[in-house]
Design a protein around this motif. Structure first.
Motif, PDB file in Angstrom:
ATOM      1  N   ASP A 234       0.829  -1.212   0.000  1.00 18.80           N
ATOM      2  CA  ASP A 234       0.000   0.000   0.000  1.00 18.80           C
ATOM      3  C   ASP A 234       0.862   1.260   0.000  1.00 18.80           C
ATOM      4  OD1 ASP A 234      -2.407  -1.370  -0.032  1.00 18.80           O
ATOM      5  OD2 ASP A 234      -2.501  -1.526   2.146  1.00 18.80           O
ATOM      6  N   ILE A 235       1.953   1.227   0.728  1.00 18.77           N
ATOM      7  CA  ILE A 235       2.851   2.394   0.775  1.00 18.77           C
ATOM      8  C   ILE A 235       3.394   2.703  -0.616  1.00 18.77           C
ATOM      9  CG2 ILE A 235       5.089   3.238   1.604  1.00 18.77           C
ATOM     10  CD1 ILE A 235       4.529   1.809   4.250  1.00 18.77           C
ATOM     11  N   ARG A 236       3.824   1.685  -1.315  1.00 17.27           N
ATOM     12  CA  ARG A 236       4.364   1.892  -2.674  1.00 17.27           C
ATOM     13  C   ARG A 236       3.318   2.542  -3.584  1.00 17.27           C
ATOM     14  NH1 ARG A 236       7.009  -3.566  -2.189  1.00 17.27           N
ATOM     15  NH2 ARG A 236       9.256  -3.169  -1.996  1.00 17.27           N
ATOM     16  N   GLY A 237       2.083   2.112  -3.449  1.00 18.55           N
ATOM     17  CA  GLY A 237       1.035   2.682  -4.292  1.00 18.55           C
ATOM     18  C   GLY A 237       0.663   4.101  -3.888  1.00 18.55           C
ATOM     19  N   MET A 238       0.831   4.429  -2.622  1.00 16.44           N
ATOM     20  CA  MET A 238       0.438   5.737  -2.118  1.00 16.44           C
ATOM     21  C   MET A 238       1.489   6.815  -2.350  1.00 16.44           C
ATOM     22  SD  MET A 238      -1.052   4.375   1.529  1.00 16.44           S
ATOM     23  CE  MET A 238      -1.439   5.977   2.235  1.00 16.44           C
ATOM     24  N   LEU A 239       2.750   6.443  -2.326  1.00 13.39           N
ATOM     25  CA  LEU A 239       3.830   7.430  -2.310  1.00 13.39           C
ATOM     26  C   LEU A 239       3.721   8.529  -3.371  1.00 13.39           C
ATOM     27  CD1 LEU A 239       7.101   5.484  -1.388  1.00 13.39           C
ATOM     28  CD2 LEU A 239       6.067   7.410  -0.175  1.00 13.39           C
ATOM     29  N   PRO A 240       3.444   8.193  -4.623  1.00 10.75           N
ATOM     30  CA  PRO A 240       3.393   9.262  -5.634  1.00 10.75           C
ATOM     31  C   PRO A 240       2.339  10.329  -5.344  1.00 10.75           C
ATOM     32  CG  PRO A 240       3.521   7.101  -6.683  1.00 10.75           C
ATOM     33  CD  PRO A 240       3.240   6.862  -5.242  1.00 10.75           C
ATOM     34  N   ARG A 241       1.330   9.998  -4.560  1.00  9.97           N
ATOM     35  CA  ARG A 241       0.234  10.931  -4.309  1.00  9.97           C
ATOM     36  C   ARG A 241       0.354  11.654  -2.963  1.00  9.97           C
ATOM     37  NH1 ARG A 241      -4.863   7.232  -4.818  1.00  9.97           N
ATOM     38  NH2 ARG A 241      -3.406   5.664  -4.020  1.00  9.97           N
ATOM     39  N   LEU A 242       1.383  11.344  -2.193  1.00  5.90           N
ATOM     40  CA  LEU A 242       1.535  11.951  -0.875  1.00  5.90           C
ATOM     41  C   LEU A 242       2.265  13.285  -0.964  1.00  5.90           C
ATOM     42  CD1 LEU A 242       2.550   8.857   1.309  1.00  5.90           C
ATOM     43  CD2 LEU A 242       0.292   9.912   1.090  1.00  5.90           C
ATOM     44  N   GLY A 243       1.906  14.210  -0.079  1.00  5.36           N
ATOM     45  CA  GLY A 243       2.620  15.468   0.032  1.00  5.36           C
ATOM     46  C   GLY A 243       3.922  15.274   0.773  1.00  5.36           C
ATOM     47  N   LEU A 244       4.756  16.309   0.790  1.00  5.84           N
ATOM     48  CA  LEU A 244       6.076  16.205   1.418  1.00  5.84           C
ATOM     49  C   LEU A 244       6.005  15.834   2.899  1.00  5.84           C
ATOM     50  CD1 LEU A 244       9.128  16.419   1.285  1.00  5.84           C
ATOM     51  CD2 LEU A 244       8.904  18.895   1.660  1.00  5.84           C
ATOM     52  N   PRO A 245       5.159  16.473   3.717  1.00  2.09           N
ATOM     53  CA  PRO A 245       5.122  16.084   5.134  1.00  2.09           C
ATOM     54  C   PRO A 245       4.771  14.616   5.331  1.00  2.09           C
ATOM     55  CG  PRO A 245       3.995  18.170   4.814  1.00  2.09           C
ATOM     56  CD  PRO A 245       4.254  17.609   3.448  1.00  2.09           C
ATOM     57  N   GLU A 246       3.848  14.123   4.510  1.00  2.00           N
ATOM     58  CA  GLU A 246       3.465  12.718   4.632  1.00  2.00           C
ATOM     59  C   GLU A 246       4.600  11.788   4.203  1.00  2.00           C
ATOM     60  OE1 GLU A 246       0.069  13.928   2.294  1.00  2.00           O
ATOM     61  OE2 GLU A 246      -1.187  12.634   3.556  1.00  2.00           O
ATOM     62  N   LYS A 247       5.316  12.179   3.154  1.00  2.00           N
ATOM     63  CA  LYS A 247       6.456  11.368   2.724  1.00  2.00           C
ATOM     64  C   LYS A 247       7.539  11.341   3.792  1.00  2.00           C
ATOM     65  CE  LYS A 247       5.753  12.081  -2.246  1.00  2.00           C
ATOM     66  NZ  LYS A 247       6.203  12.798  -3.461  1.00  2.00           N
ATOM     67  N   GLU A 248       7.769  12.479   4.425  1.00  2.00           N
ATOM     68  CA  GLU A 248       8.752  12.517   5.507  1.00  2.00           C
ATOM     69  C   GLU A 248       8.321  11.628   6.666  1.00  2.00           C
ATOM     70  OE1 GLU A 248      10.583  17.029   4.900  1.00  2.00           O
ATOM     71  OE2 GLU A 248       8.960  16.693   6.338  1.00  2.00           O
ATOM     72  N   ALA A 249       7.019  11.618   6.942  1.00  2.00           N
ATOM     73  CA  ALA A 249       6.501  10.762   8.010  1.00  2.00           C
ATOM     74  C   ALA A 249       6.632   9.286   7.639  1.00  2.00           C
ATOM     75  CB  ALA A 249       5.040  11.106   8.289  1.00  2.00           C
ATOM     76  N   VAL A 250       6.373   8.959   6.371  1.00  2.00           N
ATOM     77  CA  VAL A 250       6.545   7.580   5.905  1.00  2.00           C
ATOM     78  C   VAL A 250       8.001   7.147   6.061  1.00  2.00           C
ATOM     79  CG1 VAL A 250       6.519   6.083   3.879  1.00  2.00           C
ATOM     80  CG2 VAL A 250       4.597   7.620   4.315  1.00  2.00           C
ATOM     81  N   ALA A 251       8.933   8.018   5.692  1.00  2.00           N
ATOM     82  CA  ALA A 251      10.351   7.695   5.806  1.00  2.00           C
ATOM     83  C   ALA A 251      10.733   7.440   7.256  1.00  2.00           C
ATOM     84  CB  ALA A 251      11.198   8.828   5.222  1.00  2.00           C
ATOM     85  N   LEU A 252      10.217   8.248   8.161  1.00  2.00           N
ATOM     86  CA  LEU A 252      10.514   8.061   9.583  1.00  2.00           C
ATOM     87  C   LEU A 252       9.898   6.768  10.098  1.00  2.00           C
ATOM     88  CD1 LEU A 252      11.743   9.082  12.190  1.00  2.00           C
ATOM     89  CD2 LEU A 252       9.768  10.586  12.495  1.00  2.00           C
ATOM     90  N   ALA A 253       8.691   6.464   9.657  1.00  2.00           N
ATOM     91  CA  ALA A 253       8.035   5.224  10.066  1.00  2.00           C
ATOM     92  C   ALA A 253       8.831   4.006   9.591  1.00  2.00           C
ATOM     93  CB  ALA A 253       6.611   5.171   9.513  1.00  2.00           C
ATOM     94  N   ILE A 254       9.326   4.070   8.361  1.00  2.00           N
ATOM     95  CA  ILE A 254      10.100   2.953   7.825  1.00  2.00           C
ATOM     96  C   ILE A 254      11.411   2.793   8.599  1.00  2.00           C
ATOM     97  CG2 ILE A 254      11.410   2.173   5.803  1.00  2.00           C
ATOM     98  CD1 ILE A 254       9.173   3.289   4.056  1.00  2.00           C
ATOM     99  N   ARG A 255      12.009   3.900   8.981  1.00  2.00           N
ATOM    100  CA  ARG A 255      13.243   3.831   9.772  1.00  2.00           C
ATOM    101  C   ARG A 255      13.016   3.092  11.088  1.00  2.00           C
ATOM    102  NH1 ARG A 255      16.211   9.113  11.038  1.00  2.00           N
ATOM    103  NH2 ARG A 255      17.663   7.582  11.867  1.00  2.00           N
ATOM    104  N   GLU A 256      11.817   3.221  11.631  1.00  2.00           N
ATOM    105  CA  GLU A 256      11.489   2.555  12.898  1.00  2.00           C
ATOM    106  C   GLU A 256      11.049   1.109  12.695  1.00  2.00           C
ATOM    107  OE1 GLU A 256       8.546   5.023  14.680  1.00  2.00           O
ATOM    108  OE2 GLU A 256      10.018   6.424  15.513  1.00  2.00           O
ATOM    109  N   SER A 257      10.835   0.735  11.468  1.00  2.00           N
ATOM    110  CA  SER A 257      10.361  -0.613  11.164  1.00  2.00           C
ATOM    111  C   SER A 257      11.507  -1.619  11.213  1.00  2.00           C
ATOM    112  CB  SER A 257       9.720  -0.632   9.765  1.00  2.00           C
ATOM    113  OG  SER A 257       9.467  -1.956   9.350  1.00  2.00           O
ATOM    114  N   GLY A 258      11.163  -2.836  11.597  1.00  2.00           N
ATOM    115  CA  GLY A 258      12.142  -3.916  11.551  1.00  2.00           C
ATOM    116  C   GLY A 258      11.975  -4.771  10.309  1.00  2.00           C
ATOM    117  N   PHE A 259      11.133  -4.308   9.370  1.00  2.00           N
ATOM    118  CA  PHE A 259      10.826  -5.080   8.170  1.00  2.00           C
ATOM    119  C   PHE A 259      11.817  -4.693   7.074  1.00  2.00           C
ATOM    120  CE2 PHE A 259       7.812  -6.044   4.542  1.00  2.00           C
ATOM    121  CZ  PHE A 259       7.806  -7.412   4.743  1.00  2.00           C
ATOM    122  N   LEU A 260      12.752  -5.586   6.781  1.00  2.00           N
ATOM    123  CA  LEU A 260      13.864  -5.265   5.882  1.00  2.00           C
ATOM    124  C   LEU A 260      13.425  -4.849   4.481  1.00  2.00           C
ATOM    125  CD1 LEU A 260      16.535  -7.925   6.911  1.00  2.00           C
ATOM    126  CD2 LEU A 260      16.418  -5.507   7.509  1.00  2.00           C
TER     127      LEU A 260
END
Length: 290
Positions: A234-260
């Motif tokens: 879902d993230i891959r499909g959403m990314l092109p449509r997200l604004g900058l703050p949301e993309k920054e939040a996604v990047a931070l969320a992924i950094r906290e993820s343990g999913f390689l």
């Protein structure tokens, strides 16, 4: 009965009230209590408090705030008015020894309460005896359409995170998003994050995008630890449509993820350029407020 040492807590709360109202009104308030007056008189005092105390913001010293939160973990009077504080204090004078009478007295207050009285009643939840008895009342309060009531339940209130079952907790978080409340002010927001909520939040974000609407970037704070194949898709499909703050939040969320597999997404556009820009959710909040 109580989950904290109320006999240590009440003197500090009393001191805070005395510092915030004049001596005459403080003496009047201290004379009230269910042990010395009838239930009718107690209810009248509860309703009349603002006329005696006023509604100015509570001026609490750091020392007292620290003392209160040391005795009742998570408790805070930040953002409270003096009448709200005084009503909460008055609720603590109700004799809890007879459980049925105690519960009926407070429940009757809920049933007859106007908006500001409800704010005080929900603010008092972490301080009341028999905490398990108020779960349904808290859940019911979360259905309110009154913003100040919702904030009394959500903001700096440890009761929901300590007592609500997962389904009710998840509904509280969703209600906060629907009503544009500040997720970072919800006590226990990180500790109560869960996989079911993460998947619900992804569905919510997808619905918002489909309707051409933005989402609160802070919802990604509750998703990162639960990213799996489905969420990553879902993230891959959403990314092109997200604004900058949301993309920054996604990047931070992924950094906290343990999913390689999710980590690899940080090495590709559009996240590559912003990965690491926000190093914590506190920094994210502070930067977005500027």
């Amino acid at each position: 009965m109580f989950t904290y040492e109320i006999e240590k807590f009440k003197p500090l709360l009393t001191e805070l009230i005395v510092r915030n109202i004049n001596a005459e009104d403080a003496n009047w308030l201290l004379a009230q209590g269910v042990n010395s007056v009838s239930a009718t008189a107690f209810n009248s005092a509860f309703a009349a408090l603002p006329r005696r105390t006023g509604k100015k913001p509570v001026n609490a010293s750091t020392e007292i705030e620290i003392g209160l939160s040391a005795i009742r973990k998570g408790f805070s009077t930040i953002g409270w008015s003096v009448d709200r504080l005084s009503r909460v204090w008055l609720l603590l004078t109700i004799d809890p020894s007879e459980q049925g009478r105690y519960l009926r007295t407070i429940e009757n207050l809920y049933l007859a309460a106007e908006m500001n009285e409800l704010v005080a009643l929900y603010s008092a939840l972490p301080l009341l005896a028999y905490p398990e008895a108020w779960v349904n009342r808290c859940t019911e309060g979360n259905r309110s359409n009154l913003g100040v009531v919702l904030e009394a339940i959500m903001y700096n209130n440890p009761y929901p995170s300590e007592n609500l079952p997962e389904s009710a907790w998840n509904q509280l978080v969703l209600k906060a998003l629907f009503t544009e409340k500040r997720l970072e002010l919800i006590t226990g927001i990180d500790e109560r994050a869960n996989a079911a909520l993460a998947h619900t939040l992804i569905d919510y974000a997808l619905e918002r995008l489909a309707a051409g609407r933005n989402t609160d970037p802070m919802l990604w704070r509750l998703i990162g630890r639960f990213i799996d194949d489905g969420i990553l898709h879902d993230i891959r499909g959403m990314l092109p449509r997200l604004g900058l703050p949301e993309k920054e939040a996604v990047a931070l969320a992924i950094r906290e993820s343990g999913f390689l597999p999710a980590k690899k997404l940080l090495e590709t556009a559009p996240l590559q350029a912003i990965a690491g820009k926000k190093t914590s959710w506190n920094k994210f909040i502070n930067d977005t407020k500027k």
